[in-house]
Scaffold this motif. Structure first.
Motif, PDB file in Angstrom:
ATOM      1  N   CYS B  23       0.859  -1.200   0.000  1.00  0.00           N
ATOM      2  CA  CYS B  23       0.000   0.000   0.000  1.00  0.00           C
ATOM      3  C   CYS B  23       0.888   1.239   0.000  1.00  0.00           C
ATOM      4  CB  CYS B  23      -0.905   0.005   1.223  1.00  0.00           C
ATOM      5  SG  CYS B  23      -1.772   1.580   1.422  1.00  0.00           S
ATOM      6  N   ALA B  24       0.701   2.069  -1.037  1.00  0.00           N
ATOM      7  CA  ALA B  24       1.584   3.220  -1.204  1.00  0.00           C
ATOM      8  C   ALA B  24       1.161   4.412  -0.351  1.00  0.00           C
ATOM      9  CB  ALA B  24       1.629   3.611  -2.675  1.00  0.00           C
ATOM     10  N   HIS B  25       0.132   4.232   0.458  1.00  0.00           N
ATOM     11  CA  HIS B  25      -0.395   5.321   1.279  1.00  0.00           C
ATOM     12  C   HIS B  25      -0.661   6.555   0.416  1.00  0.00           C
ATOM     13  CE1 HIS B  25       1.471   3.442   5.187  1.00  0.00           C
ATOM     14  NE2 HIS B  25       0.555   2.690   4.617  1.00  0.00           N
ATOM     15  N   CYS B  26      -1.367   6.323  -0.677  1.00  0.00           N
ATOM     16  CA  CYS B  26      -1.584   7.411  -1.640  1.00  0.00           C
ATOM     17  C   CYS B  26      -2.959   8.039  -1.497  1.00  0.00           C
ATOM     18  CB  CYS B  26      -1.406   6.882  -3.057  1.00  0.00           C
ATOM     19  SG  CYS B  26      -2.652   5.667  -3.528  1.00  0.00           S
ATOM     20  N   SER B  27      -3.865   7.370  -0.838  1.00  0.00           N
ATOM     21  CA  SER B  27      -5.232   7.847  -0.573  1.00  0.00           C
ATOM     22  C   SER B  27      -6.133   7.877  -1.803  1.00  0.00           C
ATOM     23  CB  SER B  27      -5.236   9.231   0.094  1.00  0.00           C
ATOM     24  OG  SER B  27      -5.243  10.266  -0.852  1.00  0.00           O
ATOM     25  N   LEU B  28      -5.700   7.246  -2.902  1.00  0.00           N
ATOM     26  CA  LEU B  28      -6.533   7.269  -4.107  1.00  0.00           C
ATOM     27  C   LEU B  28      -7.793   6.412  -3.960  1.00  0.00           C
ATOM     28  CD1 LEU B  28      -3.971   7.263  -7.061  1.00  0.00           C
ATOM     29  CD2 LEU B  28      -5.408   9.121  -6.241  1.00  0.00           C
ATOM     30  N   CYS B  29      -7.809   5.545  -2.957  1.00  0.00           N
ATOM     31  CA  CYS B  29      -8.992   4.694  -2.767  1.00  0.00           C
ATOM     32  C   CYS B  29     -10.135   5.458  -2.110  1.00  0.00           C
ATOM     33  CB  CYS B  29      -8.636   3.464  -1.933  1.00  0.00           C
ATOM     34  SG  CYS B  29      -7.731   3.868  -0.426  1.00  0.00           S
ATOM     35  N   SER B  48      -8.199   3.009   3.137  1.00  0.00           N
ATOM     36  CA  SER B  48      -6.832   2.736   3.588  1.00  0.00           C
ATOM     37  C   SER B  48      -6.676   3.085   5.070  1.00  0.00           C
ATOM     38  CB  SER B  48      -5.812   3.494   2.756  1.00  0.00           C
ATOM     39  OG  SER B  48      -6.181   4.839   2.657  1.00  0.00           O
ATOM     40  N   PHE B  51      -8.123   0.134   7.082  1.00  0.00           N
ATOM     41  CA  PHE B  51      -7.370  -1.131   7.256  1.00  0.00           C
ATOM     42  C   PHE B  51      -6.018  -0.914   7.931  1.00  0.00           C
ATOM     43  CE2 PHE B  51      -5.949  -0.498   2.707  1.00  0.00           C
ATOM     44  CZ  PHE B  51      -4.580  -0.575   2.906  1.00  0.00           C
ATOM     45  N   CYS B  89      -8.738   0.002  -5.194  1.00  0.00           N
ATOM     46  CA  CYS B  89      -7.346   0.422  -5.067  1.00  0.00           C
ATOM     47  C   CYS B  89      -6.688   0.264  -6.432  1.00  0.00           C
ATOM     48  CB  CYS B  89      -6.631  -0.453  -4.045  1.00  0.00           C
ATOM     49  SG  CYS B  89      -4.842  -0.336  -4.173  1.00  0.00           S
ATOM     50  N   PRO B  90      -6.085   1.313  -6.963  1.00  0.00           N
ATOM     51  CA  PRO B  90      -5.470   1.209  -8.292  1.00  0.00           C
ATOM     52  C   PRO B  90      -4.376   0.145  -8.372  1.00  0.00           C
ATOM     53  CG  PRO B  90      -5.286   3.456  -7.429  1.00  0.00           C
ATOM     54  CD  PRO B  90      -5.963   2.650  -6.388  1.00  0.00           C
ATOM     55  N   LEU B  91      -3.800  -0.211  -7.234  1.00  0.00           N
ATOM     56  CA  LEU B  91      -2.742  -1.236  -7.270  1.00  0.00           C
ATOM     57  C   LEU B  91      -3.337  -2.641  -7.278  1.00  0.00           C
ATOM     58  CD1 LEU B  91      -0.132   0.016  -4.658  1.00  0.00           C
ATOM     59  CD2 LEU B  91      -0.144   0.356  -7.105  1.00  0.00           C
ATOM     60  N   ILE B  95      -8.932  -4.650  -0.403  1.00  0.00           N
ATOM     61  CA  ILE B  95      -9.179  -3.958   0.871  1.00  0.00           C
ATOM     62  C   ILE B  95     -10.270  -4.632   1.724  1.00  0.00           C
ATOM     63  CG2 ILE B  95      -9.753  -1.738   1.961  1.00  0.00           C
ATOM     64  CD1 ILE B  95      -8.669  -0.393  -0.601  1.00  0.00           C
TER      65      ILE B  95
END
Ligand code: SF4
Ligand code: SF4
Lengths: 232, 119
Positions: B23-29, B48, B51, B89-91, B95
């Motif tokens: 998880c890139a901790h990007c907040s896009l979710c 994010s 979880f 999640c884009p990755l 989740i």
């Protein structure tokens, strides 16, 4: 002075000699190992793909398909965060292509193994590096100033950011001979190797994760939803 | 209690640890969760955040969690998430399965909303 010089030569020869090979091998073997580990987490899908024969459903579906590519993108994450998506795409593409297409890297590669990849001119690589650094700075600012990102950020996130940015920054400084060239170029090589080693084993492994799980594990957002091959 | 939690953590170790790690901790979710949208985009409703602060914490502590910690997680996983599985999640991180595991652990430890409980 003499003493410092000999230490420098020793370090320089180490980072541009054996450490290059060691880090490259760790990177390649580590990546293959991680892909294998990720595939072990998934299994081949045995459930049939159900085709829907509902007339209304199919009509809506067809209509959605007819929608222009652009307007359907607007309903995805690209429409919600257009700037972030452009910057992050640029950042990740540049992260891979700059080191691979840099003339100086390719000359070293040619000398070491006898072949090289396509190279951009130094001017183009320089511009791409600036673009990379700008997009990286954008991430940094976003992490600090946007509450939603800050609230989930840890020291590790900043460290990973540093690890990704530092090789490019030092490369840029070295190319322009800003600060002491000898120290900067040694640092540049070392940081590049550090990043390479870190890719399979740290948060950077999201690069590998993305390709494994977005392409071959089915979910409603996967790229290959009509050719289901694996599930979690 | 700890042993039982550790037993469960072990069962899901590979997938959960990997998901937490990448998880890139990007907040896009964030926007994919209607709870986030409907609560004035308050970041504590981001998938994010939920979880990381539930199963993420449990893994960080290697299962050594006390009741107080699980009680603190209770609103995050039972009230702020309805497990509708719409998060994106884009990755490609799964989740809902992470929040669901946090619920399993809490439920096992007796931490879950009672029928007549008002939040
Ligand atoms: S779960 Fe995915 S989208 Fe959400 S913060 Fe992590 S990497 Fe970003
Ligand atoms: S499962 Fe929970 S976190 Fe995911 S979208 Fe639904 S409410 Fe939000």
């Amino acid at each position: 002075m003499e003493h410092i010089n000999s230490i420098y030569v020793l370090v320089y020869n180490l980072v541009r000699g054996p450490l290059v090979w060691i880090s490259s091998i760790i990177f390649i073997v580590g990546t293959i190992y991680q892909i294998w580990q990720m595939l072990l987490l998934t299994k081949i899908n045995t459930r049939p793909i159900i085709k829907v024969f509902d007339k209304q459903y199919n009509e809506t579906h067809e209509k959605n398909k007819e929608e222009s590519c652009f307007s359907s993108l607007k309903r995805t994450i690209c429409g919600i965060h257009p700037i972030m998506i452009v910057v992050t795409t640029l950042f990740h593409i540049l992260l891979i292509i700059i080191p691979l297409t840099l003339l100086a890297h390719n000359i070293l590669l040619e000398n070491a193994v006898g072949f090289s990849l396509f190279s951009f001119s130094e001017k183009i690589s320089d511009i791409l590096t600036v673009l990379f650094l700008v997009s990286s700075f954008f991430f940094f600012i976003r992490r600090i100033f946007l509450k939603r990102v800050r609230i989930i950020s840890t020291f590790y996130d900043y460290f990973i950011w540093f690890l990704a940015t530092a090789p490019f920054l030092t490369g840029f400084l070295a190319y322009h001979h800003i600060f002491n060239y000898r120290i900067i170029i040694t640092l540049h090589i070392f940081l590049g190797e550090l990043m390479l080693v870190a890719i399979p084993f740290t948060k950077f492994s999201h690069m590998i994760f993305f390709f494994v799980f977005r392409f071959i594990v089915v979910n409603e957002y996967s790229f290959r939803k009509h050719q289901v091959i694996r599930t979690w | 209690m700890t042993e039982m939690i550790q037993e469960i953590l072990k069962e899901y170790n590979a997938k959960m640890k990997l998901s937490l790690k990448v998880c890139a901790h990007c907040s896009l979710c964030a926007e994919s969760c209607f709870m986030f949208i409907k609560n004035n985009k308050n970041p504590i409703y981001m998938p994010s955040y939920k979880f990381i602060n539930s199963i993420g914490k449990i893994y960080k502590k290697k299962g050594n969690v006390d009741l107080k910690m699980l009680e603190d997680m209770k609103p995050i996983i039972w009230k702020n998430c309805v497990l509708c599985t719409r998060c994106y999640c884009p990755l490609g991180i799964d989740i809902p399965s992470m929040i669901s595991l946090a619920r399993t652990i809490c439920r096992m430890s007796g931490v879950y909303p009672q029928y007549n409980e008002i939040y």
